[in-house]
Design a protein around this motif. Structure first.
Motif, PDB file in Angstrom:
ATOM      1  N   PRO A 109       0.827  -1.206   0.000  1.00  0.00           N
ATOM      2  CA  PRO A 109       0.000   0.000   0.000  1.00  0.00           C
ATOM      3  C   PRO A 109       0.861   1.256   0.000  1.00  0.00           C
ATOM      4  O   PRO A 109       1.985   1.263   0.512  1.00  0.00           O
ATOM      5  N   GLY A 110       0.305   2.301  -0.561  1.00  0.00           N
ATOM      6  CA  GLY A 110       0.878   3.617  -0.374  1.00  0.00           C
ATOM      7  C   GLY A 110       0.318   4.190   0.910  1.00  0.00           C
ATOM      8  O   GLY A 110      -0.051   3.472   1.836  1.00  0.00           O
ATOM      9  N   ALA A 111       0.239   5.505   0.975  1.00  0.00           N
ATOM     10  CA  ALA A 111      -0.281   6.162   2.169  1.00  0.00           C
ATOM     11  C   ALA A 111      -1.763   5.843   2.321  1.00  0.00           C
ATOM     12  O   ALA A 111      -2.592   6.285   1.530  1.00  0.00           O
ATOM     13  N   THR A 112      -2.079   5.037   3.337  1.00  0.00           N
ATOM     14  CA  THR A 112      -3.453   4.598   3.575  1.00  0.00           C
ATOM     15  C   THR A 112      -3.921   5.169   4.901  1.00  0.00           C
ATOM     16  O   THR A 112      -3.199   5.125   5.904  1.00  0.00           O
ATOM     17  N   ASP A 113      -5.122   5.678   4.912  1.00  0.00           N
ATOM     18  CA  ASP A 113      -5.635   6.417   6.068  1.00  0.00           C
ATOM     19  C   ASP A 113      -5.965   5.466   7.219  1.00  0.00           C
ATOM     20  O   ASP A 113      -7.086   4.991   7.369  1.00  0.00           O
ATOM     21  N   THR A 114      -4.945   5.192   8.036  1.00  0.00           N
ATOM     22  CA  THR A 114      -5.080   4.312   9.188  1.00  0.00           C
ATOM     23  C   THR A 114      -4.500   4.991  10.423  1.00  0.00           C
ATOM     24  O   THR A 114      -3.801   6.002  10.324  1.00  0.00           O
ATOM     25  N   GLU A 115      -4.748   4.400  11.582  1.00  0.00           N
ATOM     26  CA  GLU A 115      -4.152   4.919  12.816  1.00  0.00           C
ATOM     27  C   GLU A 115      -2.634   4.877  12.740  1.00  0.00           C
ATOM     28  O   GLU A 115      -1.957   5.772  13.240  1.00  0.00           O
ATOM     29  N   LEU A 116      -2.099   3.816  12.147  1.00  0.00           N
ATOM     30  CA  LEU A 116      -0.648   3.679  12.027  1.00  0.00           C
ATOM     31  C   LEU A 116      -0.072   4.838  11.244  1.00  0.00           C
ATOM     32  O   LEU A 116       0.930   5.450  11.654  1.00  0.00           O
ATOM     33  N   LEU A 117      -0.683   5.179  10.120  1.00  0.00           N
ATOM     34  CA  LEU A 117      -0.181   6.279   9.297  1.00  0.00           C
ATOM     35  C   LEU A 117      -0.282   7.607  10.042  1.00  0.00           C
ATOM     36  O   LEU A 117       0.671   8.381  10.091  1.00  0.00           O
ATOM     37  N   THR A 137       0.519  16.545   1.946  1.00  0.00           N
ATOM     38  CA  THR A 137       1.469  16.564   0.832  1.00  0.00           C
ATOM     39  C   THR A 137       1.436  15.248   0.059  1.00  0.00           C
ATOM     40  O   THR A 137       1.407  15.236  -1.178  1.00  0.00           O
ATOM     41  N   VAL A 138       1.416  14.134   0.796  1.00  0.00           N
ATOM     42  CA  VAL A 138       1.409  12.821   0.149  1.00  0.00           C
ATOM     43  C   VAL A 138       0.135  12.621  -0.659  1.00  0.00           C
ATOM     44  O   VAL A 138       0.169  12.117  -1.788  1.00  0.00           O
ATOM     45  N   ALA A 139      -0.991  13.013  -0.091  1.00  0.00           N
ATOM     46  CA  ALA A 139      -2.256  12.889  -0.818  1.00  0.00           C
ATOM     47  C   ALA A 139      -2.201  13.675  -2.123  1.00  0.00           C
ATOM     48  O   ALA A 139      -2.697  13.211  -3.166  1.00  0.00           O
ATOM     49  N   GLY A 140      -1.589  14.841  -2.088  1.00  0.00           N
ATOM     50  CA  GLY A 140      -1.487  15.662  -3.282  1.00  0.00           C
ATOM     51  C   GLY A 140      -0.557  15.098  -4.331  1.00  0.00           C
ATOM     52  O   GLY A 140      -0.625  15.487  -5.510  1.00  0.00           O
ATOM     53  N   MET A 141       0.317  14.164  -3.948  1.00  0.00           N
ATOM     54  CA  MET A 141       1.245  13.549  -4.893  1.00  0.00           C
ATOM     55  C   MET A 141       0.591  12.460  -5.727  1.00  0.00           C
ATOM     56  O   MET A 141       1.111  12.080  -6.775  1.00  0.00           O
ATOM     57  N   THR A 142      -0.538  11.921  -5.272  1.00  0.00           N
ATOM     58  CA  THR A 142      -1.184  10.855  -6.032  1.00  0.00           C
ATOM     59  C   THR A 142      -2.008  11.445  -7.173  1.00  0.00           C
ATOM     60  O   THR A 142      -2.595  12.522  -7.018  1.00  0.00           O
ATOM     61  N   PRO A 143      -2.063  10.778  -8.306  1.00  0.00           N
ATOM     62  CA  PRO A 143      -2.922  11.255  -9.390  1.00  0.00           C
ATOM     63  C   PRO A 143      -4.377  11.382  -8.965  1.00  0.00           C
ATOM     64  O   PRO A 143      -5.119  12.201  -9.516  1.00  0.00           O
ATOM     65  N   LEU A 192      -5.621  10.207   0.040  1.00  0.00           N
ATOM     66  CA  LEU A 192      -5.030   9.056   0.692  1.00  0.00           C
ATOM     67  C   LEU A 192      -5.834   7.808   0.327  1.00  0.00           C
ATOM     68  O   LEU A 192      -7.012   7.887  -0.014  1.00  0.00           O
ATOM     69  N   GLY A 193      -5.197   6.659   0.413  1.00  0.00           N
ATOM     70  CA  GLY A 193      -5.923   5.421   0.231  1.00  0.00           C
ATOM     71  C   GLY A 193      -6.823   5.147   1.420  1.00  0.00           C
ATOM     72  O   GLY A 193      -6.590   5.645   2.524  1.00  0.00           O
ATOM     73  N   GLU A 194      -7.834   4.340   1.191  1.00  0.00           N
ATOM     74  CA  GLU A 194      -8.692   3.853   2.264  1.00  0.00           C
ATOM     75  C   GLU A 194      -8.383   2.370   2.487  1.00  0.00           C
ATOM     76  O   GLU A 194      -7.984   1.670   1.550  1.00  0.00           O
ATOM     77  N   PRO A 195      -8.562   1.867   3.718  1.00  0.00           N
ATOM     78  CA  PRO A 195      -8.303   0.446   3.957  1.00  0.00           C
ATOM     79  C   PRO A 195      -9.029  -0.472   2.968  1.00  0.00           C
ATOM     80  O   PRO A 195      -8.473  -1.483   2.530  1.00  0.00           O
ATOM     81  N   ALA A 196     -10.250  -0.119   2.590  1.00  0.00           N
ATOM     82  CA  ALA A 196     -11.002  -0.954   1.644  1.00  0.00           C
ATOM     83  C   ALA A 196     -10.339  -1.000   0.278  1.00  0.00           C
ATOM     84  O   ALA A 196     -10.479  -1.997  -0.448  1.00  0.00           O
ATOM     85  N   ASP A 197      -9.629   0.061  -0.106  1.00  0.00           N
ATOM     86  CA  ASP A 197      -8.923   0.054  -1.387  1.00  0.00           C
ATOM     87  C   ASP A 197      -7.900  -1.074  -1.424  1.00  0.00           C
ATOM     88  O   ASP A 197      -7.724  -1.745  -2.453  1.00  0.00           O
ATOM     89  N   VAL A 198      -7.212  -1.268  -0.320  1.00  0.00           N
ATOM     90  CA  VAL A 198      -6.198  -2.320  -0.228  1.00  0.00           C
ATOM     91  C   VAL A 198      -6.848  -3.691  -0.064  1.00  0.00           C
ATOM     92  O   VAL A 198      -6.439  -4.672  -0.677  1.00  0.00           O
ATOM     93  N   ALA A 199      -7.893  -3.746   0.761  1.00  0.00           N
ATOM     94  CA  ALA A 199      -8.581  -5.018   0.992  1.00  0.00           C
ATOM     95  C   ALA A 199      -9.138  -5.602  -0.291  1.00  0.00           C
ATOM     96  O   ALA A 199      -9.146  -6.830  -0.476  1.00  0.00           O
TER      97      ALA A 199
END
Length: 245
Positions: A183-191, A202-208, A212-219
């Motif tokens: 995963p890239g930057a995913t919106d979790t407690e860890l991040l 800044t990271v969110a702005g770097m993605t096309p 930020l990613g959501e956990p469901a995107d990765v799941a």
């Protein structure tokens, strides 16, 4: 799609792990997951899955403790039968710390939970997983875009990726696929716990996709690899990053 199959997810009480548990259960798998401390969060996952008609069991185990990984796998076998799906998700990362200030205990604990646990669950799967099984381990974009202050975490995830490559070669003749999702930057407690808000913006702005990613995107990516449609993909590292890396 996964009806009757037994799945183990390490670290399934929150974030990406929770999303994976809920998705695999929704697809029909019997899911066992561990949690280390947050009983209330784990119970919430169980409640969510069961209310949706799924089958799940939560086990309180600290994967840093000797024998915990094997115990988790044994619980799954006792309750639901032989292993079909393994998702190595559990991970530790502490606050961003330069190499010069990183103590031995921090390095050891991160490597134990992130890398050693993956080795142990893979070894268990090599011995006990049914043919045509699926293994997915969660890595990180940090292995290809390293950031200052993340040495133990990046090193542990690099080990996960190499274990994946070896396991894919060894288990392939049995029809078992072994892959990594990074995963890239995913919106979790860890991040959020290891990055200030301005960094996340800044990271969110770097993605096309400008978010930020959501956990469901990765799941959803994990579920694809864990299901029948992922049968021809093995030894791969799928970067679920929103276009970064």
């Amino acid at each position: 799609m996964l009806k009757g199959r037994t799945a183990v997810v390490t670290g399934g009480s929150r974030g990406i792990g929770r999303a994976v548990v809920e998705r695999l259960a929704r697809d029909g798998a019997n899911v066992v997951f561990n949690y280390a401390q947050r009983t209330e969060a784990a119970q919430d996952v169980v409640r969510s899955v069961e209310e949706a008609g799924g089958s799940v069991r939560a086990v309180r185990l600290d994967l840093a403790e000797h024998g915990a990984a094997e115990q988790l796998m044994d619980v799954a076998a006792q309750h639901f039968g032989d292993l079909d799906i393994l998702v190595n998700n559990a991970a530790l990362n502490f606050t961003v710390t330069p190499l010069a200030e990183t103590d031995d205990d921090t390095f050891d604990r991160v490597m134990t939970v992130n890398a050693r646990t993956t080795f142990l669950t893979l070894r268990y799967a090599a011995r006990h997983m049914r043919d045509d099984g699926r293994i997915v381990s969660i890595s990180s974009l940090n292995t290809v875009r390293p950031a200052p202050g993340n040495a133990p975490y990046a090193a542990s995830k690099g080990a996960v990726e190499q274990l994946t490559l070896v396991a894919a070669q060894e288990l392939g003749p049995r029809g078992i696929t072994v892959n990594t999702v990074s995963p890239g930057a995913t919106d979790t407690e860890l991040l959020r716990g290891t990055n200030p808000p301005e960094v996340l913006e800044t990271v969110a702005g770097m993605t096309p996709l400008r978010r930020l990613g959501e956990p469901a995107d990765v799941a959803d990516v994990v579920a694809f690899l864990a299901g029948p449609d992922g049968r021809w993909i093995t030894g791969q590292n799928i970067r679920a990053t929103g276009g970064i890396g």
